[in-house]
Motif scaffolding. Structure first.
Motif, PDB file in Angstrom:
ATOM      1  N   TRP A 109      -2.108  -4.969  -0.780  1.00  0.00           N
ATOM      2  CA  TRP A 109      -1.370  -5.082  -1.177  1.00  0.00           C
ATOM      3  C   TRP A 109      -0.446  -5.031  -0.082  1.00  0.00           C
TER       4      TRP A 109
ATOM      5  N   SER B 131       0.239  -0.384  -0.630  1.00  0.00           N
ATOM      6  CA  SER B 131      -1.028  -0.365  -0.226  1.00  0.00           C
ATOM      7  C   SER B 131      -2.007   0.790  -0.819  1.00  0.00           C
TER       8      SER B 131
ATOM      9  N   ALA C 229      -2.484   2.001  -4.111  1.00  0.00           N
ATOM     10  CA  ALA C 229      -2.944   1.167  -4.839  1.00  0.00           C
ATOM     11  C   ALA C 229      -4.294   1.081  -4.989  1.00  0.00           C
TER      12      ALA C 229
END
Length: 402
Positions: A56, A341, A344
């Motif tokens: 991400w 990021s 996730a």
């Protein structure tokens, strides 16, 4: 042979990205950019490293770059105005750096990352102290960098060092040296912006680690105790006369009409006022990158003169003037990228990536209120390195057949 060479290069990338920025920022920048280039070749020829492209952080930074590029296209009068987006090149290409780091496999661990960062922060503290106490410089860090930029980098490295606690809690005292080294470097550098950012980073970073690693009740008690201690220390600093570092920034409420007694703070307030007027003059696409500071200065009220700098000493103002609303959206995406990021990640080092994904954007936002962070090569490169680390740590345990 090639595999061994790539592993050696990955170690070099960690050294350049996390240890050298405080002591040799120029060499750190060049080495890191070279390592990104090598990693981009890996992405082209090997399938396994391409997994980082699904991160991400990669997605959001590329979307941020796309929004910024659209704004530049709308305002560009030459190819150079479009090429100027490469000022932020480390953010657009950090996937290559992450691909190289994945060559380390299980060797890449939070404690290792923390160790490299602690070394960088410790070097920063030693340089700052030596500059002032031994070499007689007015501000520590001036021998290797702009003192403010030096303090920004060392502060971020110090808090990256804390990530080691997520793997090795028994070594907590060692990893806690990171913020201590950072504070020493900031103090000797005489930099107010990083000094102000230290408190929020300590509270949020320490609080995040407590909540991730300790039972909720104990974590909350530690947070409350830490808040009391920080409040007492802040009061002591203000009472002892250190408020001079804080008072002018605290007058930010005078942004639209006021002034402060400090010339440096006045310049920053005037820049912000000029940036606001420049934004309203082109609220969608902004004015482009190449001469945006001159454009902003042209909107300054007649009685507000300030020196022309390479930036507006505020990241939000920079993005607003450069690319208008699209620039502000781009900035938000860049700030959210590490958090998205880290959050996730569902793998082994989830706590580490959540910590890095929280403290990094907080630090850059806080420091970016009083000085440019994005667009200054060393700071931009360090942000890209941390994004790379989050992506690489998130990949562990998710390897697919090559």
């Amino acid at each position: 042979m090639l595999a061994r060479l790539l592993i050696l290069l990955a170690w070099a990338a960690l050294l350049a990205g996390l240890t050298l920025p405080s002591m040799a920022p120029g060499r750190a920048n060049i080495t890191t950019l070279v390592m990104m280039g090598i990693g981009l070749v890996l992405l082209a020829v090997q399938s396994r490293p391409r997994q980082v492209l699904a991160d991400w952080g990669v997605r959001l930074t590329l979307l941020a770059g796309a929004l910024l590029f659209v704004a530049l296209v709308a305002t560009a009068s030459s190819a150079m105005h479009l090429a100027a987006i490469l000022i932020l090149a480390p953010l657009w290409f950090f996937a290559g750096h992450s691909a190289l780091l994945t060559q380390l496999g299980e060797r890449l661990r939070p404690a290792v990352v923390g160790g490299f960062a602690i070394a960088g922060a410790g070097a920063g503290a030693a340089i700052a102290a030596a500059d002032v106490l031994i070499f007689g410089l007015a501000r520590g860090g001036g021998s290797v960098n702009n003192p403010i930029h030096f303090a920004d980098l060392t502060l971020m490295l110090g808090f990256v060092g804390l990530v080691g606690i997520t793997e090795k809690p028994k070594l907590s005292l060692f990893f806690m040296l990171g913020p201590v080294f950072a504070l020493v470097a900031i103090w000797f550098s005489g930099s107010r912006g990083p000094f102000l950012a230290f408190g929020p980073m300590l509270v949020v970073g320490g609080g995040m680690l407590a909540l991730l690693l300790l039972p909720t009740r104990r974590a909350l008690l530690l947070l409350a105790a830490g808040g009391v201690v920080l409040g007492i220390l802040s009061f002591a600093l203000i009472s002892s006369g250190a408020a001079g570092r804080l008072g002018d920034i605290a007058q930010i409420g005078t942004l639209l009409t006021g002034t402060t007694a400090d010339a440096s703070a006045n310049e920053r307030l005037h820049m912000l006022q000029s940036a606001l007027q420049a934004f309203w003059a082109s609220p969608i696409f902004g004015h482009g990158i190449l001469d945006y500071t001159d454009v902003a200065q042209s909107y300054a009220p007649p009685d507000m003169n300030y020196r022309s700098w390479g930036h507006l000493h505020n990241d939000v103002a920079d993005f607003a003037v450069i690319a208008g609303t699209l620039g502000l959206l781009s900035y938000v995406l860049l700030v959210l990228a590490p958090f998205a990021s880290g959050l996730a990640n569902k793998g082994r080092w989830r706590n580490a990536t959540i910590y890095l994904g929280t403290v990094t954007p907080l630090g850059y936002f806080a420091m970016g209120l009083t000085n440019a962070m994005f667009g200054v090569l060393a700071q931009t490169t360090l942000y890209a390195v941390i994004l790379s680390l989050i992506a690489a740590l998130s990949r562990q345990g998710k390897d697919l057949p090559a």
